[in-house]
Design an enzyme around this catalytic site. Structure first.
Site, short mmCIF file in Angstrom:
data_model
loop_
_atom_site.label_atom_id
_atom_site.label_comp_id
_atom_site.label_asym_id
_atom_site.label_seq_id
_atom_site.Cartn_x
_atom_site.Cartn_y
_atom_site.Cartn_z
CD1 TRP A 101 -1.96 -2.12 1.94
CD2 TRP A 101 -2.78 -1.39 0.27
NE1 TRP A 101 -2.93 -3.21 1.79
CE2 TRP A 101 -3.54 -2.50 0.45
CE3 TRP A 101 -3.14 -0.85 -1.02
CZ2 TRP A 101 -4.64 -3.07 -0.40
CZ3 TRP A 101 -4.30 -1.42 -1.86
CH2 TRP A 101 -4.95 -2.65 -1.33
CG ASP A 168 -3.23 3.75 4.25
OD1 ASP A 168 -4.27 3.53 4.93
OD2 ASP A 168 -2.80 3.14 3.46
CE LYS A 192 -8.32 -3.47 4.30
NZ LYS A 192 -7.33 -2.43 3.83
C1 PLP Z 1 -6.95 -2.31 2.25
C2 PLP Z 1 -6.05 -0.94 2.49
C3 PLP Z 1 -5.93 -0.12 1.38
C4 PLP Z 1 -6.73 0.10 0.37
O1 PLP Z 1 -7.88 0.17 0.79
P1 PLP Z 1 -9.15 0.51 -0.23
O2 PLP Z 1 -10.54 1.10 0.32
O3 PLP Z 1 -9.48 -0.72 -0.85
O4 PLP Z 1 -8.72 1.54 -1.55
C5 PLP Z 1 -4.91 0.81 1.68
N1 PLP Z 1 -4.16 1.02 2.83
C6 PLP Z 1 -4.19 0.12 3.79
C7 PLP Z 1 -3.07 -0.01 4.81
C8 PLP Z 1 -4.90 -0.98 3.62
O5 PLP Z 1 -4.89 -2.10 4.55
#
Ligand code: PLP
Length: 358
Positions: A101, A168, A192
């Site tokens: 990511w 993030d 998540k």
């Molecule tokens: C799942 C995830 C993403 C991607 O998320 P989307 O909502 O599918 O774009 C980005 N960063 C991390 C750390 C993730 O776990």
């Protein structure tokens, strides 16, 4: 029977939240209407949005200069939206490359300015969080990924930084208390640890806004969301509603300190088993182990038993344990809503399997 849900995302939510969401979809507060049929500008949804925002501020203890935004396009859209809003052409942003990511965020940022990658653990398949890099004070911000969902590493401490942090937090958002003040932007896809897929929370510090000079379409400009309470267009009402219910649940359960205490307890049980069971081993540096996504594989000499154990977990009502293809083996995602009893059930199964095979 409810399954033990170890999926990485969309992931487990508190059972009380799911029940209440189901009721709201059928008939919201006895109105004779589904929540799905209500206007995003009506009094019912306005109350939901206000409560979601105030719970978020309260739970995270956000000062007034932080604004909560509810966005669409997933956390992946923040990979471009953050540099688009913060980074002028010619300016530099600093990034840490700690996983897939993070590297996707780097790729997008390069479209908008200069990107300085301060560190990377890519050559070792992202099995650790690099430390000891120098953060350039001339860069506009430092981008971090607090928890690397695929590899099972987590920043247990954020680096001290002379520039604002952009983070993030998709896969460990609301799992522990932290000081928000070094952060210029925090973002997290809801699926998540917060709610259903379809909404992304972003929390911006006001001084980060309006510092670039490019032409900005309204829907890509954070100010549009801040100035319109995330209701410039039709907000994703259902994911926001369910996220609000989860925030209520977090508050009722004792807030972020309680989330952290439970996360530590769950992770400890599972990592202890991985370290003591002769069949299994962890995949990342112990000091960087994630409390949300626990990755493990079979010891080499037992590699042939992997599919047998995977089948056994399924027979025992466990889902979502297959490791990401870039790591292999197993990944147990044990987010906020995961009861310790599910982790114990997995550990019991690992012990029983070892007794039979080792
Ligand atoms: C799942 C995830 C993403 C991607 O998320 P989307 O909502 O599918 O774009 C980005 N960063 C991390 C750390 C993730 O776990």
């Amino acid at each position: 029977m409810k399954k033990h849900n170890f999926s990485a995302g969309p992931a487990i939510l508190p059972s009380t939240v799911i029940k209440e969401a189901a009721r709201a979809v059928a008939n919201y507060q006895g109105m004779g209407l589904s929540l799905l049929e209500l206007s995003h500008r009506g009094p019912e949804f306005t109350a939901i949005m206000d409560e979601a925002n105030s719970l978020m501020k309260e739970i995270l203890e956000l000062p007034d200069n932080y604004k909560v935004m509810w966005l669409t396009g997933g956390a992946s859209s923040q990979f471009y939206m953050a540099p688009f809003n913060f980074l002028n052409q010619g300016e530099t942003a600093a990034y840490t490359d700690t996983g897939t990511w993070a590297s996707k965020a780097i790729k997008e940022a390069k479209n908008f300015g200069n990107v300085s990658v301060l560190c990377s653990s890519k050559d070792e398949n992202y099995t650790f969080i690099p430390r000891g890099y120098r953060i350039p004070s001339t860069a506009k911000y430092l981008h971090l990924t607090s928890n690397n969902t695929i590899y099972g590493t987590q920043m247990h401490k954020f680096p001290k930084s002379p520039i604002p942090l952009v983070c993030d937090m998709s896969s460990d958002f609301l799992s522990r208390p932290f000081d928000p003040s070094p952060f210029g932007l925090i973002y997290a896809g809801a699926q998540k640890n917060l709610g259903p897929a379809g909404v992304t929370v972003a929390i911006v510090r006001e001084d980060m806004l309006g510092t670039v000079d490019r032409v900005m379409p309204s829907m890509l400009d954070y100010r549009t969301f801040v100035n319109n309470n995330s209701l410039y267009n039709t907000a994703p009402v259902f994911p926001i509603y369910v996220s609000m219910l989860t925030l209520r649940w977090i508050k009722k359960s004792g807030g972020l300190k309680a989330m952290q205490r439970k996360a530590r307890a769950r992770a400890r049980v599972l990592y202890n088993e991985i370290d003591s069971n002769p069949l299994f081993k962890g995949t990342v540096a112990k000091s960087d182990r994630s409390q949300m996504n626990v990755c493990f594989v079979m010891e080499e000499k037992y590699a042939a038993l992997e599919s047998e154990f995977m089948s056994l977990t399924k027979e025992n009502g466990m889902v979502g344990l297959k490791g990401h293809r870039s790591v292999g083996g197993f990944r147990a995602s044990i987010y906020n809503a995961m009861p310790k009893s599910s982790v114990v059930a997995l550990v019991d199964l690992m012990q029983e399997f070892a007794k039979r095979k080792a």
